[in-house]
Design a protein around this motif. Structure first.
Motif, PDB file in Angstrom:
ATOM      1  N   TYR A 243     -11.841   0.096   7.601  1.00  0.00           N
ATOM      2  CA  TYR A 243     -13.032  -0.443   6.930  1.00  0.00           C
ATOM      3  C   TYR A 243     -12.933  -1.961   6.797  1.00  0.00           C
ATOM      4  N   LEU A 244     -11.924  -2.548   7.464  1.00  0.00           N
ATOM      5  CA  LEU A 244     -11.703  -3.986   7.399  1.00  0.00           C
ATOM      6  C   LEU A 244     -11.730  -4.552   8.813  1.00  0.00           C
TER       7      LEU A 244
ATOM      8  N   ASN B 117      -3.831  -6.577  -3.221  1.00  0.00           N
ATOM      9  CA  ASN B 117      -5.142  -7.048  -3.643  1.00  0.00           C
ATOM     10  C   ASN B 117      -6.224  -6.069  -3.202  1.00  0.00           C
ATOM     11  N   PHE B 118      -7.478  -6.495  -3.213  1.00  0.00           N
ATOM     12  CA  PHE B 118      -8.573  -5.572  -2.906  1.00  0.00           C
ATOM     13  C   PHE B 118      -8.517  -5.072  -1.460  1.00  0.00           C
ATOM     14  N   GLU B 119      -7.878  -5.839  -0.576  1.00  0.00           N
ATOM     15  CA  GLU B 119      -7.682  -5.347   0.783  1.00  0.00           C
ATOM     16  C   GLU B 119      -6.785  -4.113   0.769  1.00  0.00           C
TER      17      GLU B 119
ATOM     18  N   ALA C 175      -9.450   9.112   0.920  1.00  0.00           N
ATOM     19  CA  ALA C 175     -10.627   9.797   1.449  1.00  0.00           C
ATOM     20  C   ALA C 175     -10.245  10.713   2.607  1.00  0.00           C
ATOM     21  N   ALA C 176      -9.362  10.259   3.471  1.00  0.00           N
ATOM     22  CA  ALA C 176      -8.934  11.075   4.603  1.00  0.00           C
ATOM     23  C   ALA C 176      -8.170  12.310   4.134  1.00  0.00           C
TER      24      ALA C 176
ATOM     25  N   LYS D 199     -15.442  -0.756  -0.675  1.00  0.00           N
ATOM     26  CA  LYS D 199     -15.908  -1.729   0.324  1.00  0.00           C
ATOM     27  C   LYS D 199     -16.852  -2.736  -0.322  1.00  0.00           C
ATOM     28  N   ARG D 200     -17.737  -2.292  -1.202  1.00  0.00           N
ATOM     29  CA  ARG D 200     -18.636  -3.226  -1.883  1.00  0.00           C
ATOM     30  C   ARG D 200     -17.852  -4.185  -2.776  1.00  0.00           C
TER      31      ARG D 200
END
Length: 394
Positions: free
Chosen positions: A387-388, A358-360, A370-371, A115-116
C-alpha cells in the motif's frame, strides 16, 4: 543554554496514558534529549476522572473535547492513547492542524484507515511515530545488531508466541477490546501486532501468510475497562464477542526465512508471555518479555563440549540504551521501553526526521493483519499487498 520545549497534548489517560506520562517526565532525567517535553494538557470525556488524572500524572490542564486540544496554539504534539476506532479521525485532524503525532498501536481499524492516516501525515509534513515499544528493549535492540552484523548468518526461522490469559473467565465483561467495530481485531491486533512488528524489524518484510483464528467465548456480560486490563460488568445484558480470542499463522519472509506465530488471551498462567526465537546458520537467539533484560544466545562456532545457549544480561553500557541507567546487572523494566521510544520521538521532532516505527510501519503492519484475517476466513495462503510506493517497501 535553556533547551527548546516541545509541548505535549495527550488524548486519553488510562493504561497507556499512564505509561506515556511517566516516560515524558523521566526521559530528560536519563537521556540528554534535544528538547524538553512539557505536559501541557490531556483530553477525555469524564471531567472528574480527567481532572484527577491530570493532577496525578503532572499535566498542566485538561480539555473535555479533544478537538479543542488540537486547536490550541500551545500544543506541538498530539499523543493518541484512545481506543482504536478513534485513531484515524483524531490523527488526521491533528495532521491537518500541523501537529506532530505519536499514537498507540495498532495504527487503525483497517488498511483503508491506516492509508488515509499515512497520507495525512505525509501531506502535512508532520513527524509521526507508532508505539510498538518492544522494539526498544535493550535486548531486542542487541538482537538487531547481531543480525545486521552477520553473527547469526542466514536466518532460517522466526518463532513467536504472545500469550495472555486475562479474559479466560467466561464472565469477564464485554469490553471495547472484544468488539470489532472498536478494536478492529482481538488477540491479533492487540498483541499479535507486536510480534508482527518485531518480526519485520528484525528480519524484514513478510511475503505471505496462512492463518486460523478462534473465538472460544461467543457472548459475555456487557462491561467496561476500569484501568490496566481490569474491567467490571455494567449490565445484566449479554453481548456478542466479535473478535478473535486466539490466532495462529505461518509466514514466509521475503528473505526466505519462515515464521510461526501464535497470539492468544486464553493461555492460562501467562500474564504477558511475549517471546520469540530466531534460528540462523551461525547461531540462535531467544527472548522473553517477562524476563526482558536477559537474552539467550547460541553460536555454532563455540568449541565442542561448550556449545548450547548462554544467557547474557543486556544491562552493560554497550547494550543499546542500557548505559543511560544503572551499573550492569541492575535491571530495568517495562516502563523504560516507553522512555526509549519517547527519547527517539522527541529528537525526531527537533531534527525534523521521522523516527521508527512510524506510520509507514503502522501501515505495513496493518497490511499483514488484514492478510491474516483474510487467510483465516478463506482458509488460504494470502500475499501481503503493498500500500506504499515501491521505494518504501524494502
Amino acid at each position: 543554554m535553556e533547551k527548546k520545549e516541545i509541548r505535549i497534548g495527550m488524548i486519553g489517560y488510562q493504561f497507556m496514558g499512564k505509561a506515556h506520562s511517566h516516560a515524558y517526565r523521566d526521559v530528560p532525567f536519563f537521556f540528554d534529549t534535544k528538547a524538553k517535553p512539557v505536559l501541557k494538557a490531556i483530553a477525555g470525556r469524564n471531567e472528574e476522572a480527567l481532572k484527577e488524572a491530570a493532577e496525578k500524572m503532572g499535566w498542566e490542564s485538561y480539555e473535555t473535547d479533544w478537538k479543542k486540544l488540537i486547536e490550541r496554539d500551545d500544543i506541538d504534539v498530539i499523543d493518541i492513547v484512545t481506543p482504536n476506532d478513534s485513531h484515524a479521525e483524531i490523527a488526521i485532524a491533528a495532521a491537518e492542524a500541523g501537529k506532530h503525532i505519536i499514537i498507540e498501536k495498532p495504527l487503525a481499524l483497517n488498511v483503508e484507515e491506516a492509508k488515509r492516516m499515512y497520507d495525512a501525515v505525509k501531506r502535512n509534513n508532520v513527524i509521526h511515530m507508532v508505539c510498538y515499544t518492544y522494539r526498544f528493549v535493550p535486548a531486542v535492540q542487541y538482537v538487531k545488531q547481531l543480525i545486521d552484523g552477520g553473527r547469526l548468518g542466514r536466518i532460517y526461522h522466526f518463532r513467536a508466541n504472545y500469550l495472555q490469559d486475562f479474559i479466560m473467565d467466561p464472565n469477564f465483561p464485554l469490553i471495547w477490546r472484544l468488539k470489532k467495530e472498536i478494536a478492529g481485531s482481538g488477540s491479533l491486533g492487540d498483541i499479535g501486532a507486536h510480534s508482527i512488528d518485531l518480526a519485520r524489524y528484525l528480519l524484514g518484510e513478510l511475503e505471505e501468510v496462512s492463518a486460523m483464528t478462534e473465538t472460544f467465548i461467543k457472548e459475555r456480560p456487557v462491561g467496561e475497562m476500569t484501568g490496566g486490563l481490569r474491567a467490571r460488568t455494567s449490565s445484566n445484558e449479554m453481548g456478542k464477542v466479535t473478535v478473535d480470542d486466539a490466532v495462529a499463522f505461518l509466514a514466509r519472509f521475503k528473505s526466505g526465512a519462515i515464521g510461526t506465530f501464535e497470539a492468544t488471551r486464553f493461555a492460562g498462567g501467562n500474564r504477558n508471555k511475549n517471546k520469540f526465537e530466531i534460528n540462523g546458520e551461525k547461531g540462535s537467539v531467544r527472548w522473553d518479555m517477562e524476563n526482558m533484560n536477559n537474552l539467550d544466545v547460541y553460536f555454532a562456532d563455540d568449541e565442542e563440549g561448550m556449545q548450547g545457549f548462554r544467557t547474557i544480561n543486556c544491562t552493560e553500557e554497550l547494550h543499546p540504551y542500557a548505559g543511560a541507567y544503572w551499573s550492569a546487572g541492575h535491571i530495568i523494566g517495562y516502563e523504560h521501553t516507553f522512555i526509549h521510544l519517547i527519547y527517539e520521538f522527541i529528537n525526531g521532532v527537533v531534527e525534523n526526521r521521522n523516527p521508527v516505527p512510524n506510520f509507514e510501519d503502522g501501515l505495513k503492519n496493518q497490511a499483514v493483519l488484514a492478510a491474516i484475517e483474510k487467510s483465516a476466513e478463506d482458509k488460504s495462503w494470502e500475499h501481503i499487498p503493498s500500500y506504499l510506493p515501491e521505494s518504501l517497501m524494502n
